[in-house]
Design a protein around this motif. Structure first.
Motif, PDB file in Angstrom:
ATOM      1  N   ALA A  33      35.050  -1.510 -41.919  1.00  0.00           N
ATOM      2  CA  ALA A  33      34.176  -0.855 -40.937  1.00  0.00           C
ATOM      3  C   ALA A  33      34.882  -0.954 -39.593  1.00  0.00           C
ATOM      4  O   ALA A  33      35.475  -1.970 -39.271  1.00  0.00           O
ATOM      5  CB  ALA A  33      32.826  -1.566 -40.895  1.00  0.00           C
ATOM      6  N   GLY A  34      34.885   0.100 -38.839  1.00  0.00           N
ATOM      7  CA  GLY A  34      35.526   0.034 -37.524  1.00  0.00           C
ATOM      8  C   GLY A  34      36.896   0.675 -37.491  1.00  0.00           C
ATOM      9  O   GLY A  34      37.425   0.983 -36.420  1.00  0.00           O
ATOM     10  N   ILE A  35      37.483   0.925 -38.662  1.00  0.00           N
ATOM     11  CA  ILE A  35      38.854   1.446 -38.704  1.00  0.00           C
ATOM     12  C   ILE A  35      38.949   2.848 -38.067  1.00  0.00           C
ATOM     13  O   ILE A  35      39.982   3.224 -37.528  1.00  0.00           O
ATOM     14  CB  ILE A  35      39.384   1.405 -40.165  1.00  0.00           C
ATOM     15  CG1 ILE A  35      40.888   1.584 -40.213  1.00  0.00           C
ATOM     16  CG2 ILE A  35      38.719   2.385 -41.047  1.00  0.00           C
ATOM     17  CD1 ILE A  35      41.467   1.394 -41.613  1.00  0.00           C
ATOM     18  N   CYS A  36      37.870   3.622 -38.116  1.00  0.00           N
ATOM     19  CA  CYS A  36      37.906   4.982 -37.541  1.00  0.00           C
ATOM     20  C   CYS A  36      37.170   5.081 -36.199  1.00  0.00           C
ATOM     21  O   CYS A  36      36.814   6.184 -35.762  1.00  0.00           O
ATOM     22  CB  CYS A  36      37.313   5.991 -38.518  1.00  0.00           C
ATOM     23  SG  CYS A  36      38.438   6.390 -39.854  1.00  0.00           S
ATOM     24  N   ARG A  37      36.957   3.921 -35.556  1.00  0.00           N
ATOM     25  CA  ARG A  37      36.257   3.960 -34.260  1.00  0.00           C
ATOM     26  C   ARG A  37      37.020   4.903 -33.322  1.00  0.00           C
ATOM     27  O   ARG A  37      38.249   4.872 -33.293  1.00  0.00           O
ATOM     28  CB  ARG A  37      36.191   2.547 -33.664  1.00  0.00           C
ATOM     29  CG  ARG A  37      35.281   2.447 -32.460  1.00  0.00           C
ATOM     30  CD  ARG A  37      34.982   0.997 -32.094  1.00  0.00           C
ATOM     31  NE  ARG A  37      34.068   0.380 -33.045  1.00  0.00           N
ATOM     32  CZ  ARG A  37      34.332  -0.748 -33.717  1.00  0.00           C
ATOM     33  NH1 ARG A  37      35.467  -1.387 -33.521  1.00  0.00           N
ATOM     34  NH2 ARG A  37      33.450  -1.229 -34.556  1.00  0.00           N
ATOM     35  N   SER A  38      36.299   5.759 -32.619  1.00  0.00           N
ATOM     36  CA  SER A  38      36.828   6.764 -31.676  1.00  0.00           C
ATOM     37  C   SER A  38      37.522   7.951 -32.366  1.00  0.00           C
ATOM     38  O   SER A  38      38.095   8.805 -31.698  1.00  0.00           O
ATOM     39  CB  SER A  38      37.742   6.135 -30.617  1.00  0.00           C
ATOM     40  OG  SER A  38      39.050   6.000 -31.121  1.00  0.00           O
ATOM     41  N   MET A  60      32.760   8.861 -43.043  1.00  0.00           N
ATOM     42  CA  MET A  60      33.295   8.737 -41.684  1.00  0.00           C
ATOM     43  C   MET A  60      32.449   7.768 -40.858  1.00  0.00           C
ATOM     44  O   MET A  60      32.973   6.939 -40.118  1.00  0.00           O
ATOM     45  CB  MET A  60      33.339  10.126 -41.026  1.00  0.00           C
ATOM     46  CG  MET A  60      34.113  10.161 -39.735  1.00  0.00           C
ATOM     47  SD  MET A  60      35.825   9.592 -39.994  1.00  0.00           S
ATOM     48  CE  MET A  60      36.587  10.010 -38.442  1.00  0.00           C
ATOM     49  N   GLU A  61      31.138   7.868 -41.019  1.00  0.00           N
ATOM     50  CA  GLU A  61      30.274   7.017 -40.203  1.00  0.00           C
ATOM     51  C   GLU A  61      30.302   5.567 -40.680  1.00  0.00           C
ATOM     52  O   GLU A  61      30.184   4.646 -39.874  1.00  0.00           O
ATOM     53  CB  GLU A  61      28.868   7.620 -40.122  1.00  0.00           C
ATOM     54  CG  GLU A  61      28.985   8.929 -39.335  1.00  0.00           C
ATOM     55  CD  GLU A  61      27.683   9.619 -38.973  1.00  0.00           C
ATOM     56  OE1 GLU A  61      26.654   8.934 -38.924  1.00  0.00           O
ATOM     57  OE2 GLU A  61      27.724  10.835 -38.728  1.00  0.00           O
ATOM     58  N   ARG A  62      30.542   5.341 -41.958  1.00  0.00           N
ATOM     59  CA  ARG A  62      30.685   3.961 -42.439  1.00  0.00           C
ATOM     60  C   ARG A  62      31.969   3.319 -41.909  1.00  0.00           C
ATOM     61  O   ARG A  62      32.100   2.100 -41.895  1.00  0.00           O
ATOM     62  CB  ARG A  62      30.681   3.913 -43.965  1.00  0.00           C
ATOM     63  CG  ARG A  62      29.290   4.072 -44.531  1.00  0.00           C
ATOM     64  CD  ARG A  62      29.281   3.936 -46.024  1.00  0.00           C
ATOM     65  NE  ARG A  62      28.013   4.342 -46.589  1.00  0.00           N
ATOM     66  CZ  ARG A  62      26.920   3.591 -46.611  1.00  0.00           C
ATOM     67  NH1 ARG A  62      26.924   2.393 -46.094  1.00  0.00           N
ATOM     68  NH2 ARG A  62      25.809   4.050 -47.145  1.00  0.00           N
ATOM     69  N   LEU A  63      32.912   4.163 -41.504  1.00  0.00           N
ATOM     70  CA  LEU A  63      34.143   3.624 -40.885  1.00  0.00           C
ATOM     71  C   LEU A  63      34.011   3.622 -39.357  1.00  0.00           C
ATOM     72  O   LEU A  63      35.013   3.504 -38.642  1.00  0.00           O
ATOM     73  CB  LEU A  63      35.351   4.470 -41.327  1.00  0.00           C
ATOM     74  CG  LEU A  63      35.651   4.440 -42.839  1.00  0.00           C
ATOM     75  CD1 LEU A  63      36.714   5.487 -43.199  1.00  0.00           C
ATOM     76  CD2 LEU A  63      36.117   3.061 -43.277  1.00  0.00           C
ATOM     77  N   ASN A  64      32.792   3.841 -38.895  1.00  0.00           N
ATOM     78  CA  ASN A  64      32.465   3.873 -37.465  1.00  0.00           C
ATOM     79  C   ASN A  64      33.110   5.025 -36.708  1.00  0.00           C
ATOM     80  O   ASN A  64      33.311   4.943 -35.492  1.00  0.00           O
ATOM     81  CB  ASN A  64      32.820   2.553 -36.771  1.00  0.00           C
ATOM     82  CG  ASN A  64      31.814   1.469 -37.089  1.00  0.00           C
ATOM     83  OD1 ASN A  64      30.957   1.661 -37.935  1.00  0.00           O
ATOM     84  ND2 ASN A  64      31.921   0.339 -36.414  1.00  0.00           N
ATOM     85  N   GLY A  65      33.459   6.088 -37.436  1.00  0.00           N
ATOM     86  CA  GLY A  65      33.926   7.301 -36.774  1.00  0.00           C
ATOM     87  C   GLY A  65      32.745   8.222 -36.512  1.00  0.00           C
ATOM     88  O   GLY A  65      31.623   7.934 -36.931  1.00  0.00           O
ATOM     89  N   GLY A  66      33.000   9.333 -35.842  1.00  0.00           N
ATOM     90  CA  GLY A  66      31.930  10.287 -35.555  1.00  0.00           C
ATOM     91  C   GLY A  66      32.168  11.591 -36.301  1.00  0.00           C
ATOM     92  O   GLY A  66      33.265  11.835 -36.816  1.00  0.00           O
ATOM     93  N   THR A  67      31.120  12.410 -36.373  1.00  0.00           N
ATOM     94  CA  THR A  67      31.254  13.706 -37.044  1.00  0.00           C
ATOM     95  C   THR A  67      30.669  14.816 -36.176  1.00  0.00           C
ATOM     96  O   THR A  67      29.757  14.582 -35.383  1.00  0.00           O
ATOM     97  CB  THR A  67      30.501  13.717 -38.395  1.00  0.00           C
ATOM     98  OG1 THR A  67      29.126  13.437 -38.153  1.00  0.00           O
ATOM     99  CG2 THR A  67      31.053  12.686 -39.365  1.00  0.00           C
ATOM    100  N   LEU A  68      31.234  16.008 -36.325  1.00  0.00           N
ATOM    101  CA  LEU A  68      30.676  17.190 -35.675  1.00  0.00           C
ATOM    102  C   LEU A  68      30.969  18.355 -36.589  1.00  0.00           C
ATOM    103  O   LEU A  68      31.855  18.252 -37.448  1.00  0.00           O
ATOM    104  CB  LEU A  68      31.299  17.424 -34.290  1.00  0.00           C
ATOM    105  CG  LEU A  68      32.758  17.877 -34.201  1.00  0.00           C
ATOM    106  CD1 LEU A  68      33.051  18.390 -32.808  1.00  0.00           C
ATOM    107  CD2 LEU A  68      33.722  16.768 -34.550  1.00  0.00           C
ATOM    108  N   GLY A  69      30.228  19.444 -36.434  1.00  0.00           N
ATOM    109  CA  GLY A  69      30.525  20.568 -37.310  1.00  0.00           C
ATOM    110  C   GLY A  69      29.328  21.446 -37.533  1.00  0.00           C
ATOM    111  O   GLY A  69      28.348  21.369 -36.805  1.00  0.00           O
TER     112      GLY A  69
END
Ligand code: NCD
Length: 359
Positions: A33-38, A60-69
């Motif tokens: 978790a956190g690997i995709c932050r930002s 993506m959100e479990r890796l703390n990243g964001g999504t759009l689309g």
């Protein structure tokens, strides 16, 4: 930079590495978790989707990243005539990785060649669905430890089912023995059969009804009738309901067989099988999340060792106009046709976008 447009973009070694990372992410989620932050994942869904879009967003959100689309193209500039190439160039500035689903075969390849960020094919027309195939292989390996030597039946609409196409090619690459089970008119298309024989030396047994082979199968992969893709000359009434996997059929199957389905199911897989311990289709949809987590992290280069050398492919520009009406090159007319050459027993040329054989 690497993309996943078809499974040909990954070597077997790389696929196995992704599976290892996915297994780690599945069992020790907190470590990753956190690997995709930002980081941001753009989901461009021009076609309906439940599992693929939600599992990508969840990953993506479990890796703390964001999504759009978007999931409704009617609210985008497509309605104003924007091309895939321009959409790709623009989204490059808004995100770090793209997943795209579109009804034209080869559309993900167009996005990949015009974006400066990694692109993942979330399903392109009736062509391929590589991330579904990764999830499918991973699910088999978790139950059966390997694909090699298994007898794998692919059953249903094999003509228009993109999940079935990627699955068959993937099983064959990892040494499984395919049996194709399809009603007349919905058999595996020549471009897949050709690859299976030329690249993998495999000529699958083809039958019309699953009951003919059920005792021999280690895996039964069912796939719905792709009604939305049937050409006008195929009457859906004549094929609808022509195949069904139910408890009566499964009585004759191996006690440790696996029942798989990419879902959604319509009327080809009976609900009475849900309690059968051989049913693996909900496990498949659960495994989609760690697989997509591992894939996103790998394509973003956050796990350096995973993606090493892409397989070598022979692709050249050509003057041949693809005959497949669903091929993206027949819709986005600025595209220069390209051909891929395979050298098996003989040399075979295919459209590099949709895979259709060059006549
Ligand atoms: C598949 C698809 O969209 O191709 N679904 C999925 O992604 N799990 C299969 C289908 O729609 O039949």
């Amino acid at each position: 930079m690497r993309h996943l447009v078809t499974l040909d973009d990954l070597s077997n070694f790389e696929i196995e590495q992704i599976f290892r990372l996915a297994a780690g992410m599945q069992s020790q989620h907190d470590t990753w978790a956190g690997i995709c932050r930002s980081k941001l994942l753009a989901t461009l869904f021009y076609e309906p989707s439940t599992r693929t879009r939600l599992s990508f967003e969840s990953a993506m959100e479990r890796l703390n990243g964001g999504t759009l689309g978007f999931s409704d193209p009617s609210s985008t500039s497509v309605t104003k005539g924007e091309t895939l190439a321009d959409t790709a160039r623009m989204v490059t500035n808004y995100a770090d990785v793209i997943v795209v689903r579109h009804s034209w075969a080869g559309s993900a390849r167009v996005i990949a060649s015009h974006a400066n960020i990694p692109v993942i094919n979330g399903g392109d027309g009736s062509h391929t669905h590589p991330t579904q195939a990764l999830t499918d292989l991973y699910t088999i390996i978790r139950r059966k430890s390997q694909i090699e030597g298994l007898t794998v039946g692919v059953c249903g609409d094999l003509m228009y089912g993109r999940a079935a196409h990627s699955f068959a090619l993937a099983v064959s690459r990892f040494g499984g023995n395919l049996v194709h089970i399809a009603p007349k008119g919905l058999q595996m298309p020549p471009w897949i059969l050709n690859r299976l024989s030329q690249i993998h030396g495999q000529i699958p047994l083809e039958v019309e009804n699953v009951t003919e082979v059920i005792e021999t199968l280690d895996v039964i992969y069912v796939n719905r009738l792709q009604e939305e893709r049937l050409p006008p000359n195929v009457n859906a009434e004549t094929v609808r309901g022509s195949y069904l996997l139910n408890a009566a059929v499964m009585k004759n199957a191996k006690p440790d067989a696996m029942i798989m389905h990419p879902l959604p199911r319509v009327n080809e897989l009976a609900y009475e099988l849900d309690e059968d311990p051989r049913a693996a289709y909900f496990e498949q949809s659960a495994n989609a999340v760690p697989i997509r987590m591992a894939l996103i992290a790998s394509l973003l280069g956050l796990e350096q060792l995973i993606l090493t050398q892409p397989p070598i492919r022979y692709i050249e520009e050509s003057s041949y106009q693809c005959k497949n009406p669903n091929c993206v090159t027949n819709h986005e007319t600025y595209l220069v046709p390209e051909q891929e050459t395979f050298k098996g027993n003989e040399e075979v040329n295919a459209c590099a976008y949709c895979g259709q054989l060059v006549a």
